[in-house]
Design a protein around this motif. Structure first.
Motif, PDB file in Angstrom:
ATOM      1  N   ALA A  26       0.849  -1.191   0.000  1.00 16.30           N
ATOM      2  CA  ALA A  26       0.000   0.000   0.000  1.00 16.30           C
ATOM      3  C   ALA A  26       0.883   1.239   0.000  1.00 16.30           C
ATOM      4  CB  ALA A  26      -0.921   0.010   1.214  1.00 16.30           C
ATOM      5  N   GLY A  27       0.334   2.329  -0.516  1.00 17.73           N
ATOM      6  CA  GLY A  27       1.086   3.577  -0.584  1.00 17.73           C
ATOM      7  C   GLY A  27       0.707   4.585   0.486  1.00 17.73           C
ATOM      8  N   THR A  28      -0.551   4.479   0.994  1.00 21.35           N
ATOM      9  CA  THR A  28      -1.056   5.400   2.018  1.00 21.35           C
ATOM     10  C   THR A  28      -1.872   4.599   3.032  1.00 21.35           C
ATOM     11  OG1 THR A  28      -3.152   5.839   0.908  1.00 21.35           O
ATOM     12  CG2 THR A  28      -1.294   7.261   0.297  1.00 21.35           C
ATOM     13  N   LEU A  29      -2.175   5.221   4.156  1.00 23.19           N
ATOM     14  CA  LEU A  29      -3.028   4.550   5.136  1.00 23.19           C
ATOM     15  C   LEU A  29      -4.431   4.328   4.582  1.00 23.19           C
ATOM     16  CD1 LEU A  29      -2.066   6.154   8.560  1.00 23.19           C
ATOM     17  CD2 LEU A  29      -1.634   3.825   7.789  1.00 23.19           C
ATOM     18  N   ASP A  30      -4.944   5.276   3.812  1.00 24.58           N
ATOM     19  CA  ASP A  30      -6.264   5.100   3.196  1.00 24.58           C
ATOM     20  C   ASP A  30      -6.282   3.843   2.331  1.00 24.58           C
ATOM     21  OD1 ASP A  30      -7.583   7.305   4.308  1.00 24.58           O
ATOM     22  OD2 ASP A  30      -6.916   8.649   2.705  1.00 24.58           O
ATOM     23  N   ALA A  51      -9.632   3.211  14.505  1.00 20.39           N
ATOM     24  CA  ALA A  51      -8.287   2.913  15.011  1.00 20.39           C
ATOM     25  C   ALA A  51      -7.323   4.084  14.878  1.00 20.39           C
ATOM     26  CB  ALA A  51      -7.718   1.700  14.267  1.00 20.39           C
ATOM     27  N   SER A  52      -6.280   4.023  15.680  1.00 14.94           N
ATOM     28  CA  SER A  52      -5.120   4.903  15.545  1.00 14.94           C
ATOM     29  C   SER A  52      -4.019   4.087  14.871  1.00 14.94           C
ATOM     30  CB  SER A  52      -4.627   5.374  16.898  1.00 14.94           C
ATOM     31  OG  SER A  52      -5.610   6.138  17.549  1.00 14.94           O
ATOM     32  N   PHE A  53      -3.127   4.770  14.180  1.00 12.51           N
ATOM     33  CA  PHE A  53      -2.056   4.093  13.455  1.00 12.51           C
ATOM     34  C   PHE A  53      -0.707   4.681  13.832  1.00 12.51           C
ATOM     35  CE2 PHE A  53      -5.901   3.789  11.001  1.00 12.51           C
ATOM     36  CZ  PHE A  53      -5.926   2.462  10.607  1.00 12.51           C
ATOM     37  N   LEU A  54       0.233   3.800  14.123  1.00 15.71           N
ATOM     38  CA  LEU A  54       1.618   4.211  14.324  1.00 15.71           C
ATOM     39  C   LEU A  54       2.399   3.762  13.098  1.00 15.71           C
ATOM     40  CD1 LEU A  54       2.281   3.131  18.023  1.00 15.71           C
ATOM     41  CD2 LEU A  54       1.518   5.349  17.177  1.00 15.71           C
ATOM     42  N   VAL A  55       3.158   4.672  12.534  1.00 10.76           N
ATOM     43  CA  VAL A  55       4.017   4.368  11.391  1.00 10.76           C
ATOM     44  C   VAL A  55       5.450   4.442  11.895  1.00 10.76           C
ATOM     45  CG1 VAL A  55       4.721   5.068   9.074  1.00 10.76           C
ATOM     46  CG2 VAL A  55       2.325   5.315   9.774  1.00 10.76           C
ATOM     47  N   SER A  64      -3.701  10.204   4.001  1.00 10.56           N
ATOM     48  CA  SER A  64      -3.430  10.245   2.556  1.00 10.56           C
ATOM     49  C   SER A  64      -1.947  10.506   2.266  1.00 10.56           C
ATOM     50  CB  SER A  64      -4.299  11.304   1.875  1.00 10.56           C
ATOM     51  OG  SER A  64      -3.992  12.588   2.378  1.00 10.56           O
ATOM     52  N   ALA A  65      -1.138  10.666   3.314  1.00 15.29           N
ATOM     53  CA  ALA A  65       0.302  10.903   3.132  1.00 15.29           C
ATOM     54  C   ALA A  65       0.994   9.619   2.672  1.00 15.29           C
ATOM     55  CB  ALA A  65       0.919  11.395   4.434  1.00 15.29           C
ATOM     56  N   PRO A  66       2.002   9.733   1.820  1.00 23.39           N
ATOM     57  CA  PRO A  66       2.740   8.541   1.393  1.00 23.39           C
ATOM     58  C   PRO A  66       3.430   7.866   2.580  1.00 23.39           C
ATOM     59  CG  PRO A  66       3.315  10.455   0.045  1.00 23.39           C
ATOM     60  CD  PRO A  66       2.484  10.956   1.185  1.00 23.39           C
ATOM     61  N   LEU A  67       3.385   6.548   2.588  1.00 24.70           N
ATOM     62  CA  LEU A  67       4.050   5.778   3.639  1.00 24.70           C
ATOM     63  C   LEU A  67       5.476   5.453   3.226  1.00 24.70           C
ATOM     64  CD1 LEU A  67       1.123   3.356   4.446  1.00 24.70           C
ATOM     65  CD2 LEU A  67       1.985   5.199   5.912  1.00 24.70           C
ATOM     66  N   PRO A  68       6.407   5.460   4.179  1.00 21.10           N
ATOM     67  CA  PRO A  68       7.793   5.105   3.858  1.00 21.10           C
ATOM     68  C   PRO A  68       7.892   3.635   3.441  1.00 21.10           C
ATOM     69  CG  PRO A  68       7.601   5.881   6.147  1.00 21.10           C
ATOM     70  CD  PRO A  68       6.231   5.813   5.582  1.00 21.10           C
ATOM     71  N   ALA A  69       8.820   3.354   2.557  1.00 24.84           N
ATOM     72  CA  ALA A  69       9.054   1.976   2.121  1.00 24.84           C
ATOM     73  C   ALA A  69       9.433   1.115   3.324  1.00 24.84           C
ATOM     74  CB  ALA A  69      10.149   1.935   1.071  1.00 24.84           C
TER      75      ALA A  69
END
Length: 82
Positions: A26-30, A51-55, A64-69
């Motif tokens: 996936a590229g974003t949390l959405d 839910a809450s998400f920890l990256v 909608s922010a890009p997630l790190p590889a």
């Protein structure tokens, strides 16, 4: 799109049929939430909405922010008690 490790806690784990962790593209949390709902069903989808998400250990509010590889995403459902 990144390969992410998703770890489930408490009610999120139960809603994911006992899965503790898995790898998801996936590229974003959405996008991640949609893929996880497609994979595990609407029961998990409902949990993911609250839910809450920890990256990589940091709270992420912009879904909608890009997630790190190769990030690790922790899914934390709302907890009761104090």
């Amino acid at each position: 799109m990144s390969s992410l490790t998703v770890r489930y806690f408490a009610g999120a784990r139960a809603a994911a049929n006992g899965t503790r962790s898995e790898v998801v593209e996936a590229g974003t949390l959405d996008e991640l939430k949609q893929r996880l709902t497609d994979r595990h069903g609407e029961r998990l989808g409902v949990v993911l909405k609250a839910a809450s998400f920890l990256v990589d250990g940091l709270t992420c509010h912009d879904q909608s922010a890009p997630l790190p590889a190769s990030a690790t995403i922790d899914v934390l459902p709302p907890f009761a008690g104090g």
